[in-house]
Design a protein around this motif. Structure first.
Motif, mmCIF file in Angstrom:
data_model
loop_
_atom_site.group_PDB
_atom_site.id
_atom_site.type_symbol
_atom_site.label_atom_id
_atom_site.label_comp_id
_atom_site.label_asym_id
_atom_site.label_seq_id
_atom_site.Cartn_x
_atom_site.Cartn_y
_atom_site.Cartn_z
ATOM 1 N N ILE A 59 11.687 84.999 17.673
ATOM 2 C CA ILE A 59 11.796 86.037 18.706
ATOM 3 C C ILE A 59 13.020 86.911 18.436
ATOM 4 O O ILE A 59 12.961 88.140 18.571
ATOM 5 C CB ILE A 59 11.868 85.391 20.110
ATOM 6 N N SER A 60 14.128 86.277 18.038
ATOM 7 C CA SER A 60 15.345 87.036 17.724
ATOM 8 C C SER A 60 15.091 87.988 16.558
ATOM 9 O O SER A 60 15.500 89.162 16.592
ATOM 10 C CB SER A 60 16.473 86.061 17.390
ATOM 11 N N HIS A 61 14.398 87.497 15.541
ATOM 12 C CA HIS A 61 14.066 88.350 14.388
ATOM 13 C C HIS A 61 13.164 89.501 14.817
ATOM 14 O O HIS A 61 13.377 90.657 14.438
ATOM 15 C CB HIS A 61 13.399 87.518 13.288
ATOM 16 N N ASP A 62 12.135 89.153 15.608
ATOM 17 C CA ASP A 62 11.214 90.195 16.093
ATOM 18 C C ASP A 62 11.965 91.253 16.911
ATOM 19 O O ASP A 62 11.696 92.452 16.793
ATOM 20 C CB ASP A 62 10.099 89.582 16.944
ATOM 21 N N LEU A 63 12.921 90.786 17.738
ATOM 22 C CA LEU A 63 13.711 91.715 18.545
ATOM 23 C C LEU A 63 14.536 92.645 17.646
ATOM 24 O O LEU A 63 14.594 93.856 17.893
ATOM 25 C CB LEU A 63 14.629 90.928 19.488
ATOM 26 N N GLN A 64 15.137 92.076 16.606
ATOM 27 C CA GLN A 64 15.916 92.915 15.687
ATOM 28 C C GLN A 64 15.027 93.953 15.012
ATOM 29 O O GLN A 64 15.409 95.115 14.864
ATOM 30 C CB GLN A 64 16.608 92.046 14.622
ATOM 31 N N VAL A 65 13.831 93.530 14.596
ATOM 32 C CA VAL A 65 12.894 94.462 13.965
ATOM 33 C C VAL A 65 12.536 95.574 14.946
ATOM 34 O O VAL A 65 12.548 96.764 14.595
ATOM 35 C CB VAL A 65 11.625 93.719 13.481
ATOM 36 N N LYS A 66 12.241 95.210 16.194
ATOM 37 C CA LYS A 66 11.854 96.212 17.192
ATOM 38 C C LYS A 66 13.023 97.130 17.520
ATOM 39 O O LYS A 66 12.829 98.347 17.698
ATOM 40 C CB LYS A 66 11.308 95.535 18.436
ATOM 41 N N GLU A 67 14.238 96.562 17.611
ATOM 42 C CA GLU A 67 15.413 97.407 17.869
ATOM 43 C C GLU A 67 15.613 98.389 16.716
ATOM 44 O O GLU A 67 15.951 99.557 16.936
ATOM 45 C CB GLU A 67 16.668 96.549 18.055
ATOM 46 N N SER A 68 15.396 97.915 15.510
ATOM 47 C CA SER A 68 15.501 98.790 14.343
ATOM 48 C C SER A 68 14.460 99.906 14.426
ATOM 49 O O SER A 68 14.761 101.076 14.166
ATOM 50 C CB SER A 68 15.319 97.964 13.070
ATOM 51 N N GLN A 69 13.230 99.531 14.803
ATOM 52 C CA GLN A 69 12.172 100.532 14.946
ATOM 53 C C GLN A 69 12.515 101.540 16.047
ATOM 54 O O GLN A 69 12.295 102.745 15.900
ATOM 55 C CB GLN A 69 10.834 99.850 15.259
ATOM 56 N N VAL A 70 13.082 101.032 17.153
ATOM 57 C CA VAL A 70 13.473 101.924 18.251
ATOM 58 C C VAL A 70 14.547 102.887 17.769
ATOM 59 O O VAL A 70 14.506 104.092 18.068
ATOM 60 C CB VAL A 70 13.969 101.100 19.470
ATOM 61 N N ASN A 71 15.529 102.363 17.010
ATOM 62 C CA ASN A 71 16.591 103.235 16.492
ATOM 63 C C ASN A 71 16.022 104.312 15.557
ATOM 64 O O ASN A 71 16.432 105.480 15.620
ATOM 65 C CB ASN A 71 17.665 102.418 15.779
#
Length: 120
Positions: free
Chosen positions: A86-98
């Motif tokens: 979940i932490s990895h997925d969150l980082q990926v999504k935050e990166s996508q949001v950025n």
């Protein structure tokens, strides 16, 4: 009945009768001691059985607790893996949001530039 048991003693000397009485007293004493020791033995055997049952029960409980502990450890491992995913997925999504936020800002700037050009 006791008179029949005593008949064989008739005619014996006082000294012999005294010795027989002493021996009979010893026999009675030994019988009482034997009964006491038998009772002690039975009591100790019962206590031993109770202790064996207690040990067996504690072994069983220990085995149950070990299995439960193992199960909880596996559950913790699974939860830790899920947390990491979940932490990895969150980082990926935050990166996508950025990235998308950057693209949005770029598009806004393009729109503003185009609007400025239109106004001219």
């Amino acid at each position: 009945m006791s008179w029949a048991v005593e008949e064989w003693k008739e005619g014996l000397s006082a000294r012999v009768l005294q010795k027989i009485h002493e021996l009979e007293s010893q026999v009675d004493k030994f019988k009482k001691e034997r009964q006491q020791r038998q009772y002690q033995l039975e009591t100790l055997e019962a206590a031993l059985q109770k202790q064996k049952q207690k040990v067996e029960s504690e072994k069983n409980e220990s085995a149950i607790l070990k299995r439960e502990n193992q199960s909880l450890m596996e559950l913790c491992d699974n939860l830790e893996k899920a947390k990491q995913k979940i932490s990895h997925d969150l980082q990926v999504k935050e990166s996508q949001v950025n990235i998308q936020s950057g693209q949005l800002n770029s598009c806004k700037k393009d729109i503003e530039r185009l609007e400025q050009e239109l106004k001219r």
